[in-house]
Design an enzyme around this catalytic site. Structure first.
Site, short mmCIF file in Angstrom:
data_model
loop_
_atom_site.label_atom_id
_atom_site.label_comp_id
_atom_site.label_asym_id
_atom_site.label_seq_id
_atom_site.Cartn_x
_atom_site.Cartn_y
_atom_site.Cartn_z
CG HIS A 132 36.15 42.56 41.42
ND1 HIS A 132 36.34 43.68 42.20
CD2 HIS A 132 37.34 42.29 40.87
CE1 HIS A 132 37.60 44.08 42.12
NE2 HIS A 132 38.23 43.25 41.31
CG HIS B 91 44.46 36.97 42.27
ND1 HIS B 91 45.09 37.96 42.99
CD2 HIS B 91 43.42 37.57 41.64
CE1 HIS B 91 44.45 39.11 42.81
NE2 HIS B 91 43.44 38.90 42.00
#
Length: 382
Positions: A185, A285
């Site tokens: 992340h 994504h």
């Protein structure tokens, strides 16, 4: 056919939709958004509207090029996300005009269904073994989780050990061949990323995601040399020119362009083809809404190198509303044995519940990501 109106809507939990209307009754829907900056992207779409009104919606390449090249400044998350949503809506119109799913207009499918994975654990992951087993029981063959909470540039091995314990618990509970992806992340900087990646090797991960930020693209080389786990990244890249630099580096195995950030269907199809030439896989994504997911599946259907698709049903960000709430054909997005069938309806493949969208827009959301700080008071990467 001419474009007559462009409407934008802010809907929970954190999304923006765009609706493009035409003088022949065809309407297209797109999802232009940056999480936490939805109003900014909404304003950008509204600013771009003057380039669309009165134009032929069928000329997608020309309109895309106008929106991208007619402005002196280009690229970046806001401009490309605005273009992305508009592009999705234009493809939706074109598919409806011809009475076919978008993938049929892009050469037809190269697969019959698409593998999907599910999120577990939240921003501060806990109880991940239990969550992984729940997803496995629902038929998923793979999950993704955030690796860690905030990490300083150089931090303690205690936090590394906590990550390893969580992943070990999933592997033990779900079995040797269950797919596990670990998302760093962008919270992990190079000094700790190399250590964590190396120690995660023993768990045979499907991939590690964003082990370092793409701002530090040269550091993928160091992470790749530290481990033998496939490296995935790309949600914070926004054009084929961004991905060109990444692919030329040669250290990333999976790219993750976002269909609502990276210029839409038109641009991501080109990015996917570029990646295929480098023998790099595609896993778009998509922690977003139904229009974004359907757009991903259109590209997945026609891209040989697409191997798995993110989706946000049940993700921790979705409070107040979920992905399928805004469409009247949720049955088309049923997950079976870890796969989803390709969209069936003409266009993008979603029948939007406009009444609900308009009702939600009366009280627009103002979602922002949390602000994290380290123990010493300095800002942490979220």
């Amino acid at each position: 056919m001419k474009i007559t109106k462009v409407n934008t809507y802010l809907v929970r939990p954190r999304w923006c939709f765009v609706e493009i209307q035409t003088d022949e009754g065809f309407t297209g829907w797109g999802e232009p958004v940056i999480e936490g900056k939805a109003q900014t992207v909404q304003s950008c779409v509204e600013e771009m509207t003057e380039y669309l009104l009165g134009k032929d919606p069928m000329r997608i390449e020309d309109l895309w090029s106008t929106l991208y090249r007619a402005g002196f400044y280009r690229g970046g998350p806001v401009l490309m996300s605005a273009i992305a949503g508009i592009d999705q809506a234009l493809w939706d119109i074109k598919g409806k005009f011809y009475g076919a799913p978008v993938y049929e207009l892009m050469g037809g499918t190269c697969r019959d269904k698409m593998r999907v994975y599910s999120w577990i654990g939240g921003d501060r992951p806990s109880d991940v073994a239990r969550d992984a087993l729940e997803k496995k029981a629902k038929g998923f063959s793979a999950i993704k989780m955030n690796a860690t909470e905030e990490l300083q540039m150089v931090d303690s091995y205690e936090k590394i050990d906590e990550v390893l314990e969580r992943v070990a618990a999933i592997r033990e509970a779900a079995g040797k061949h269950f797919g596990i992806a670990v998302d760093f992340h962008g919270r992990v900087h190079k000094p700790m990323a190399k250590i964590l990646a190396k120690k995660l090797e023993e768990f045979d991960l499907m991939f590690i995601e964003e082990p370092v930020l793409c701002d530090n693209m040269e550091s993928f080389r160091d992470v790749a040399r530290a481990c033998n786990i496939p490296i995935a990244t790309g949600e914070r890249l926004f054009s084929r020119w961004d991905f060109k630099r990444l692919l030329q580096g040669g250290y990333v195995d999976i790219i993750q362009p976002d269909l609502s950030h990276a210029g839409g269907i038109t641009e991501v199809k080109k990015i996917a083809a570029m990646a295929e030439a480098y023998d790099v896989a595609l896993a778009p994504h998509c922690p977003l809404g139904p229009i974004a997911l359907a757009s991903c599946l259109q590209v997945d259907a026609t891209s040989y190198n697409a191997f798995i698709q993110e989706q946000s049903i049940g993700i921790h960000y979705n409070t107040g509303a979920s992905v399928l709430d805004y469409i009247t054909n949720p049955e088309d997005f049923t997950f079976t044995d870890g796969f989803v069938e390709l969209p069936k309806l003409p266009g993008i493949g979603v029948a939007v519940n406009k009444e609900l969208v308009e009702r939600e827009n009366k009280t627009p959301h103002q979602w922002k990501n949390p602000v994290w700080r380290h123990e010493d008071g300095s800002i942490a990467e979220w």
